[in-house]
Design a protein around this motif. Structure first.
Motif, PDB file in Angstrom:
ATOM      1  N   GLU A  51     -10.786   9.442   9.985  1.00 41.67           N
ATOM      2  CA  GLU A  51     -10.528   9.813   8.744  1.00 41.67           C
ATOM      3  C   GLU A  51      -8.824   9.624   8.277  1.00 41.67           C
ATOM      4  OE1 GLU A  51     -12.248  12.332   6.291  1.00 41.67           O
ATOM      5  OE2 GLU A  51     -14.090  11.699   6.189  1.00 41.67           O
ATOM      6  N   ARG A  52      -8.327  10.701   9.006  1.00 40.74           N
ATOM      7  CA  ARG A  52      -7.003  10.418   9.504  1.00 40.74           C
ATOM      8  C   ARG A  52      -6.122   9.410   9.897  1.00 40.74           C
ATOM      9  NH1 ARG A  52      -6.180  16.826  10.716  1.00 40.74           N
ATOM     10  NH2 ARG A  52      -3.681  15.821  10.647  1.00 40.74           N
ATOM     11  N   GLY A  53      -7.232   9.085  11.236  1.00 38.33           N
ATOM     12  CA  GLY A  53      -5.977   8.518  11.969  1.00 38.33           C
ATOM     13  C   GLY A  53      -6.560   6.695  11.797  1.00 38.33           C
ATOM     14  N   VAL A  54      -7.690   6.350  11.010  1.00 40.87           N
ATOM     15  CA  VAL A  54      -7.742   4.951  10.849  1.00 40.87           C
ATOM     16  C   VAL A  54      -7.245   4.532   9.663  1.00 40.87           C
ATOM     17  CG1 VAL A  54      -9.751   2.843  10.830  1.00 40.87           C
ATOM     18  CG2 VAL A  54      -9.636   4.707  12.640  1.00 40.87           C
ATOM     19  N   GLY A  55      -7.687   5.871   8.589  1.00 37.19           N
ATOM     20  CA  GLY A  55      -6.810   5.706   7.078  1.00 37.19           C
ATOM     21  C   GLY A  55      -8.101   5.064   6.119  1.00 37.19           C
ATOM     22  N   ASN A  56      -8.108   6.258   5.144  1.00 35.11           N
ATOM     23  CA  ASN A  56      -8.986   5.825   4.074  1.00 35.11           C
ATOM     24  C   ASN A  56      -9.389   5.255   3.421  1.00 35.11           C
ATOM     25  OD1 ASN A  56      -9.950   9.045   4.488  1.00 35.11           O
ATOM     26  ND2 ASN A  56      -8.404   9.938   4.053  1.00 35.11           N
ATOM     27  N   THR A  57      -8.405   4.027   3.594  1.00 37.65           N
ATOM     28  CA  THR A  57      -8.252   3.263   2.497  1.00 37.65           C
ATOM     29  C   THR A  57      -9.699   1.998   3.318  1.00 37.65           C
ATOM     30  OG1 THR A  57      -6.612   1.770   2.883  1.00 37.65           O
ATOM     31  CG2 THR A  57      -6.326   3.438   1.171  1.00 37.65           C
ATOM     32  N   VAL A 173       5.592  -3.833   0.472  1.00 40.99           N
ATOM     33  CA  VAL A 173       4.283  -4.275  -0.168  1.00 40.99           C
ATOM     34  C   VAL A 173       4.789  -3.924  -1.450  1.00 40.99           C
ATOM     35  CG1 VAL A 173       2.278  -2.028  -0.239  1.00 40.99           C
ATOM     36  CG2 VAL A 173       3.226  -2.758   1.817  1.00 40.99           C
ATOM     37  N   ASP A 174       5.418  -3.511  -1.923  1.00 43.54           N
ATOM     38  CA  ASP A 174       5.776  -2.918  -3.731  1.00 43.54           C
ATOM     39  C   ASP A 174       5.977  -4.868  -4.037  1.00 43.54           C
ATOM     40  OD1 ASP A 174       5.860  -0.278  -3.992  1.00 43.54           O
ATOM     41  OD2 ASP A 174       7.856  -0.084  -3.964  1.00 43.54           O
ATOM     42  N   GLU A 175       6.176  -5.277  -3.290  1.00 43.78           N
ATOM     43  CA  GLU A 175       7.022  -6.753  -3.873  1.00 43.78           C
ATOM     44  C   GLU A 175       5.459  -7.821  -3.499  1.00 43.78           C
ATOM     45  OE1 GLU A 175       9.114 -10.822  -2.357  1.00 43.78           O
ATOM     46  OE2 GLU A 175      10.565  -8.947  -1.812  1.00 43.78           O
ATOM     47  N   LEU A 180       0.712 -10.185  -6.991  1.00 45.97           N
ATOM     48  CA  LEU A 180      -0.629 -10.035  -6.831  1.00 45.97           C
ATOM     49  C   LEU A 180      -1.605  -9.958  -7.814  1.00 45.97           C
ATOM     50  CD1 LEU A 180      -1.895  -8.406  -2.796  1.00 45.97           C
ATOM     51  CD2 LEU A 180      -2.487 -10.881  -3.482  1.00 45.97           C
ATOM     52  N   ARG A 181      -0.372  -8.940  -8.664  1.00 44.77           N
ATOM     53  CA  ARG A 181      -1.005  -8.334  -9.706  1.00 44.77           C
ATOM     54  C   ARG A 181      -0.881  -9.969 -10.648  1.00 44.77           C
ATOM     55  NH1 ARG A 181       0.882  -3.073  -9.541  1.00 44.77           N
ATOM     56  NH2 ARG A 181      -0.503  -1.769  -9.163  1.00 44.77           N
ATOM     57  N   ALA A 182       0.505 -10.077 -10.498  1.00 44.26           N
ATOM     58  CA  ALA A 182       0.327 -11.505 -11.164  1.00 44.26           C
ATOM     59  C   ALA A 182      -0.455 -12.315 -11.723  1.00 44.26           C
ATOM     60  CB  ALA A 182       2.001 -12.540 -11.447  1.00 44.26           C
ATOM     61  N   LYS A 183      -1.247 -12.252 -10.414  1.00 38.19           N
ATOM     62  CA  LYS A 183      -2.805 -13.456  -9.559  1.00 38.19           C
ATOM     63  C   LYS A 183      -3.957 -13.110  -9.584  1.00 38.19           C
ATOM     64  CE  LYS A 183       0.677 -16.887  -7.103  1.00 38.19           C
ATOM     65  NZ  LYS A 183       0.211 -18.547  -7.283  1.00 38.19           N
ATOM     66  N   GLU A 184      -3.980 -12.074 -10.830  1.00 40.64           N
ATOM     67  CA  GLU A 184      -5.255 -10.780 -10.711  1.00 40.64           C
ATOM     68  C   GLU A 184      -6.308 -11.556 -10.648  1.00 40.64           C
ATOM     69  OE1 GLU A 184      -4.611  -7.131 -11.501  1.00 40.64           O
ATOM     70  OE2 GLU A 184      -6.525  -6.548 -11.414  1.00 40.64           O
ATOM     71  N   LEU A 194      -7.908  -4.114  -4.272  1.00 39.85           N
ATOM     72  CA  LEU A 194      -6.337  -3.676  -3.369  1.00 39.85           C
ATOM     73  C   LEU A 194      -5.530  -3.504  -3.189  1.00 39.85           C
ATOM     74  CD1 LEU A 194      -9.574  -5.590   0.039  1.00 39.85           C
ATOM     75  CD2 LEU A 194      -8.984  -3.194   0.211  1.00 39.85           C
ATOM     76  N   ILE A 195      -5.305  -4.185  -3.923  1.00 42.36           N
ATOM     77  CA  ILE A 195      -3.868  -4.599  -4.934  1.00 42.36           C
ATOM     78  C   ILE A 195      -3.541  -3.142  -5.126  1.00 42.36           C
ATOM     79  CG2 ILE A 195      -2.392  -5.079  -6.598  1.00 42.36           C
ATOM     80  CD1 ILE A 195      -4.576  -7.420  -7.643  1.00 42.36           C
ATOM     81  N   ASP A 196      -4.186  -1.834  -5.281  1.00 32.59           N
ATOM     82  CA  ASP A 196      -3.320  -0.593  -5.397  1.00 32.59           C
ATOM     83  C   ASP A 196      -3.471   0.098  -4.319  1.00 32.59           C
ATOM     84  OD1 ASP A 196      -2.568  -0.253  -8.164  1.00 32.59           O
ATOM     85  OD2 ASP A 196      -4.783  -0.384  -8.792  1.00 32.59           O
ATOM     86  N   LYS A 197      -4.964  -0.078  -3.634  1.00 35.44           N
ATOM     87  CA  LYS A 197      -4.998   0.728  -1.935  1.00 35.44           C
ATOM     88  C   LYS A 197      -4.369   0.169  -1.293  1.00 35.44           C
ATOM     89  CE  LYS A 197      -9.495   0.665  -1.779  1.00 35.44           C
ATOM     90  NZ  LYS A 197     -10.920   1.243  -2.137  1.00 35.44           N
ATOM     91  N   ASN A 198      -4.836  -0.944  -0.701  1.00 38.99           N
ATOM     92  CA  ASN A 198      -3.891  -1.946   0.051  1.00 38.99           C
ATOM     93  C   ASN A 198      -3.796  -3.156   0.321  1.00 38.99           C
ATOM     94  OD1 ASN A 198      -3.386  -2.386   3.041  1.00 38.99           O
ATOM     95  ND2 ASN A 198      -5.039  -1.542   3.842  1.00 38.99           N
ATOM     96  N   PRO A 199      -2.296  -3.856  -0.651  1.00 36.00           N
ATOM     97  CA  PRO A 199      -2.419  -5.121  -1.206  1.00 36.00           C
ATOM     98  C   PRO A 199      -2.469  -5.661   0.341  1.00 36.00           C
ATOM     99  CG  PRO A 199      -0.616  -3.383  -1.417  1.00 36.00           C
ATOM    100  CD  PRO A 199      -1.134  -2.792  -0.998  1.00 36.00           C
ATOM    101  N   LEU A 200      -1.845  -5.679   1.805  1.00 41.09           N
ATOM    102  CA  LEU A 200      -1.898  -6.043   2.482  1.00 41.09           C
ATOM    103  C   LEU A 200      -3.268  -6.767   3.071  1.00 41.09           C
ATOM    104  CD1 LEU A 200      -0.129  -4.317   4.951  1.00 41.09           C
ATOM    105  CD2 LEU A 200       0.550  -6.824   4.248  1.00 41.09           C
TER     106      LEU A 200
END
Length: 403
Positions: A51-57, A173-175, A180-184, A194-200
RNA sequence: GUGGCCGUAGCUCAGCCUGGUAGAGCACCUGGUUGUGGUCCAGGAUGUCGCGGGUUCAAGUCCCGUCGGUCACCCCA
């Protein structure tokens, strides 16, 4: 009454398993040549580690882990990947300075199985810890490439990207998020989430990736040190004559990657799952699981997918098949003698007819048939080209000279 | 989690559309031939046609359900 193996698990039998043996032998050979000793780590780890290493998202942690509570009330998980466990082992060892390890074994992810994707799958990989230089990245990438080339993965392609570090990635990531929000409204539901959690990871989506042709690119937002690292890795690969393709949409599914990320793709694989391996640098992973800062780089290769793409089968190797005219008890003794001399020999224990024994010998692909006619009688050595007779104790020397 | 395809001999599958007493190849066993065996010939054993229900005089075949497998989406090795 009959049992089937659990969904998404397989039995691998000969002759297919012989190809696995060969592939794993070649893997050990390459890992040794690059100085990576074997590390043996548990198949189960604390759930927290992943959970901590691989990532919760990540998809892997949120829906694909085989997690259960053991009889002592601890939450443990069948490992879904190897890096977190190896890094934990490295930290526990207390080792200081550069440290290499190669591993192989089964991994587990709860998913719907399909060609090239099983719930229990087999990976080999390496991790190179406590190293920061682009030379380390290049060596690791080259090792995987050489092995996959040697084993004959057709139309092998190496893709590479840089994901930035803790300094420049958040800015990017912010950019990306605002883009992505504009294209949601154009995106699939899963991408929108995923836009909030992990947009990459939206960039990696097969459905949406191609639509986002003008998305901001990590490559354009790298800080100076990441740019230099990335350029150097690429230059070193070129000097090593390892061909690569730059892919700025490559982000990988696990959160721990920083800077270098890469994938080995078998373009000839007709299954949808054509990534035979992948890896990258993970400079923040050791700290994320509670250790000291220890940057590292590594990769994992999916042996199931490698076997799928090379697809050749090797027959069970046998130097000779022993046919007994005097029953299995005699043959057992004679075979034992030959085996202790180093020959690969098989025979029939069931007392079947001589004809049946000959048939088995030919189907087993034995290049030589040894006919046992009884104690004190010479062994009749039969090959495609002719025959010879030798006392039992001289048979192994016949193999050394006549063949 | 969603969708397509498939479940018939130990294995691979045909038969299902156009219902009428279960088939082939491979593998296995025996005998013959070959007389260094893999070839060839003759013979032999094996099936609750995934499971449950329905339609019908009659279901492997048509309909419904269910379980399993497989491929794909999603995502990843």
């Amino acid at each position: 009454m009959s049992f089937q193996p659990p969904k998404g698990t397989d039995d691998v039998l000969a002759p297919e398993s012989e190809s696995w043996r060969a592939a794993l032998r070649q893997w050990e050979s390459w890992a040794e040549r690059y100085g990576y000793p074997l590390v043996l780590i548990p198949v189960i780890e604390s759930t927290d580690l992943f959970e901590r290493g691989v990532g919760n998202t990540t998809e892997v942690v949120t829906k694909q882990m085989y997690t259960f509570t053991d009889q002592g009330g601890r939450s443990v998980t069948l490992r879904p990947e190897g890096t977190a466990g190896v890094v934990r082992a490295f930290l526990n060892s207390g080792h200081q300075g550069p440290w290499k390890a190669a591993y192989s074994g089964p991994f587990f992810r709860y998913e719907r199985p399909q060609a090239g994707r099983r719930r229990q799958f087999f990976q080999v990989g390496v991790e190179y810890m406590d190293v920061e230089s682009p030379e380390a990245d290049a060596e690791v990438i080259e090792l995987g490439f050489r092995y996959l080339t040697d084993i004959g993965v057709p139309e092998l392609e190496l893709t590479i990207n840089s994901l930035g570090d803790s300094e420049c990635r958040p800015v990017f990531v912010d950019e990306l998020r605002s883009y992505l929000r504009a294209k949601e409204s154009e995106l699939t539901d899963s991408s929108a989430e995923l836009i909030d959690k992990n947009p990459l990871r939206v960039l990696d989506s097969k459905a949406d990736g191609p639509k986002l042709v003008d998305h901001p690119r990590m490559i354009d937002h790298l800080c100076d040190s990441c740019t230099e690292h990335h350029e150097t890795v690429k230059r070193l690969l070129a000097e090593l004559e390892v061909p690569y393709v730059e892919d700025d949409g490559l982000v990988r599914g696990l959160d721990y990657y920083t800077r270098t990320a890469f994938e080995y793709v078998g373009r000839a694989l007709d299954a949808a799952q054509n990534a035979v391996g992948g890896g990258g640098r993970y400079d923040g992973l050791a700290e994320a699981i509670g250790g000291r800062r220890a940057p590292g780089v590594g990769f994992a290769l999916g042996v199931d997918r490698i076997m799928l793409s090379v697809g050749q089968e090797i027959d069970t190797p046998l130097d000779a098949y022993l046919v007994s005219e005097t029953g299995p008890a005699d043959a057992l003794i004679a075979a034992s003698s030959l085996r202790r001399d180093g020959l690969r020999v098989d025979f029939d224990t069931e007392g079947r007819s001589v004809k049946a024994q000959f048939r088995t010998a030919s189907r087993a692909g034995a290049p030589v048939v040894l006919v046992w006619r009884g104690d004190g009688q010479p062994v009749d050595i039969q090959t495609r080209d002719g025959r010879a007779e030798r006392p039992l104790e001289e048979v192994s020397s016949w193999f050394r000279t006549a063949r």
